[in-house]
Design an enzyme around this catalytic site. Sequence first.
Site, PDB file in Angstrom:
ATOM      1  CG  HIS A  99      35.156  39.022  29.609  1.00 29.39           C
ATOM      2  ND1 HIS A  99      34.625  38.219  30.585  1.00 29.39           N
ATOM      3  CD2 HIS A  99      34.338  38.883  28.524  1.00 29.39           C
ATOM      4  CE1 HIS A  99      33.535  37.622  30.119  1.00 29.39           C
ATOM      5  NE2 HIS A  99      33.334  38.007  28.875  1.00 29.39           N
ATOM      6  CG  ASP A 126      33.406  36.163  33.974  1.00 34.36           C
ATOM      7  OD1 ASP A 126      34.299  35.854  34.774  1.00 34.36           O
ATOM      8  OD2 ASP A 126      33.434  37.197  33.271  1.00 34.36           O
ATOM      9  CG  HIS A 128      35.410  38.126  37.828  1.00 36.83           C
ATOM     10  ND1 HIS A 128      36.277  37.315  37.110  1.00 36.83           N
ATOM     11  CD2 HIS A 128      36.003  38.352  39.026  1.00 36.83           C
ATOM     12  CE1 HIS A 128      37.340  37.066  37.858  1.00 36.83           C
ATOM     13  NE2 HIS A 128      37.211  37.673  39.021  1.00 36.83           N
ATOM     14  CG  ASP A 130      33.800  40.953  33.797  1.00 38.46           C
ATOM     15  OD1 ASP A 130      34.452  41.038  34.858  1.00 38.46           O
ATOM     16  OD2 ASP A 130      34.061  40.098  32.926  1.00 38.46           O
ATOM     17  CG  HIS A 143      39.409  42.456  32.741  1.00 44.10           C
ATOM     18  ND1 HIS A 143      40.147  41.301  32.923  1.00 44.10           N
ATOM     19  CD2 HIS A 143      39.481  43.135  33.903  1.00 44.10           C
ATOM     20  CE1 HIS A 143      40.629  41.291  34.167  1.00 44.10           C
ATOM     21  NE2 HIS A 143      40.243  42.392  34.764  1.00 44.10           N
ATOM     22  CG  ASP A 229      36.449  35.232  32.224  1.00 40.31           C
ATOM     23  OD1 ASP A 229      37.478  34.564  32.421  1.00 40.31           O
ATOM     24  OD2 ASP A 229      36.318  36.409  32.620  1.00 40.31           O
ATOM     25  CG  ASP A 231      37.506  34.250  35.463  1.00 38.94           C
ATOM     26  OD1 ASP A 231      36.283  34.057  35.389  1.00 38.94           O
ATOM     27  OD2 ASP A 231      38.011  35.399  35.420  1.00 38.94           O
ATOM     28  CD  GLU A 274      40.036  38.290  31.203  1.00 39.90           C
ATOM     29  OE1 GLU A 274      41.116  38.122  31.807  1.00 39.90           O
ATOM     30  OE2 GLU A 274      39.580  39.419  30.913  1.00 39.90           O
TER      31      GLU A 274
HETATM   32  N1  LIG Z   1      37.053  39.771  32.983  1.00 42.41           N
HETATM   33  C1  LIG Z   1      37.585  39.641  34.182  1.00 42.41           C
HETATM   34  N2  LIG Z   1      38.430  38.679  34.454  1.00 42.41           N
HETATM   35  N3  LIG Z   1      37.227  40.506  35.091  1.00 42.41           N
HETATM   36  C2  LIG Z   1      37.735  40.531  36.417  1.00 42.41           C
HETATM   37  C3  LIG Z   1      37.280  41.757  37.129  1.00 42.41           C
HETATM   38  C4  LIG Z   1      37.714  41.721  38.554  1.00 42.41           C
HETATM   39  C5  LIG Z   1      37.257  42.907  39.389  1.00 42.41           C
HETATM   40  N4  LIG Z   1      35.817  42.912  39.523  1.00 42.41           N
HETATM   41  C6  LIG Z   1      37.722  44.223  38.766  1.00 42.41           C
HETATM   42  O1  LIG Z   1      36.910  44.984  38.307  1.00 42.41           O
HETATM   43  O2  LIG Z   1      38.904  44.469  38.727  1.00 42.41           O
HETATM   44 MN   LIG Z   2      36.325  36.510  35.046  1.00 45.45          MN
HETATM   45 MN   LIG Z   3      35.137  38.261  32.712  1.00 44.58          MN
END
Ligand SMILES: NC(=[NH2+])NCCC[C@H](N)C(=O)O
Ligand SMILES: [Mn+2]
Ligand SMILES: [Mn+2]
Length: 309
Positions: A99, A126, A128, A130, A143, A229, A231, A274
Amino acid sequence: MTRKPCILLGVPVQEGTGRLGCDMGPSAFRTAGLAGALRDLGYMVEDRGNLAPGPTRDLTHTNGAIKFLPEIVAWTKTIAQAAYEASGEGIPIFLGGDHSLSAGSMTGLSRRAAEDDHPLFVLWLDSHPDFHTLDTTQSGNLHGVPMAYATGRGGFDGYFPANPVPIRPENVCMMGIRSVDNAERAALATAGVTIHDMRAIDENGVVTLLKAFLKRVAAANGRLHVSLDVDFIDPNIAPGVGTTVPGGATFREAHLIMEILHDSGLVTSLDLVELNPFLDERGRTALLMVDLVASLMGRRVLDRPTRSF
Ligand SMILES: NC(=[NH2+])NCCC[C@H](N)C(=O)O
Ligand SMILES: [Mn+2]
Ligand SMILES: [Mn+2]
């Protein structure tokens, strides 16, 4: 009617995650038949192959947790330029890659939209947000920072490329959120981003929430970028991702979102990020992502046969 071509841009960046495998993402999307699915819908498809990052320069940051800063900075520069160019010619579809690629895609697209006198809106699908800055990330995985960078939060200057047209936080809508770190939660409390977590989806359904956002995009004569994303989707049906979080969007919710987006006619670009083919099961996540893109681009159940499971 002449339709804009779909421009496929492979972005095999994986340094933004804590694990290897996302570099195979572009290849898996191609193997899963993305170009053919788009051609079946009547689009011209131009696959520009994979981007490669420019040279890196030495960069050190006081946050010692950060990983691969020079590499991600180099990728961001390359991706932003490619996004800027492709969005003047068609509908760019970024095949990730992790990401962190959205740091580049969103800033390049926003620059182009501003030149064409449109505000850029982003639908962020997503688990998250991010929304870390370089100072707040604890995992150090970059990411986790693209949305903070693209919306112009502080702390990126001197590291990431200058972001000439930050996206207004009010123009961002996040759906599917269910994993947020403390620093992100604090920043999001006042940022102005619209956030629909899974509870909001369960209570209201995706239709009401999405339509309210699309109404705002249309009223502002905006362009809409969708950042998907893997996820976002429930890991039971989309296992090919390194950061699975339980309780994600269902098959039906995800397709319904795509169908409504198509009907809106507002979407002008897309990130697919991702996907980690090493963690996938016989390509099922890649195939699901391709089917979701087809729904977004106009495939309808009653128009043609769909994949049988
Ligand atoms: N693009 C993603 N899958 N991001 C996940 C980030 C997870 C967590 N907030 C981190 O900064 O590590
Ligand atoms: Mn994510
Ligand atoms: Mn993400």
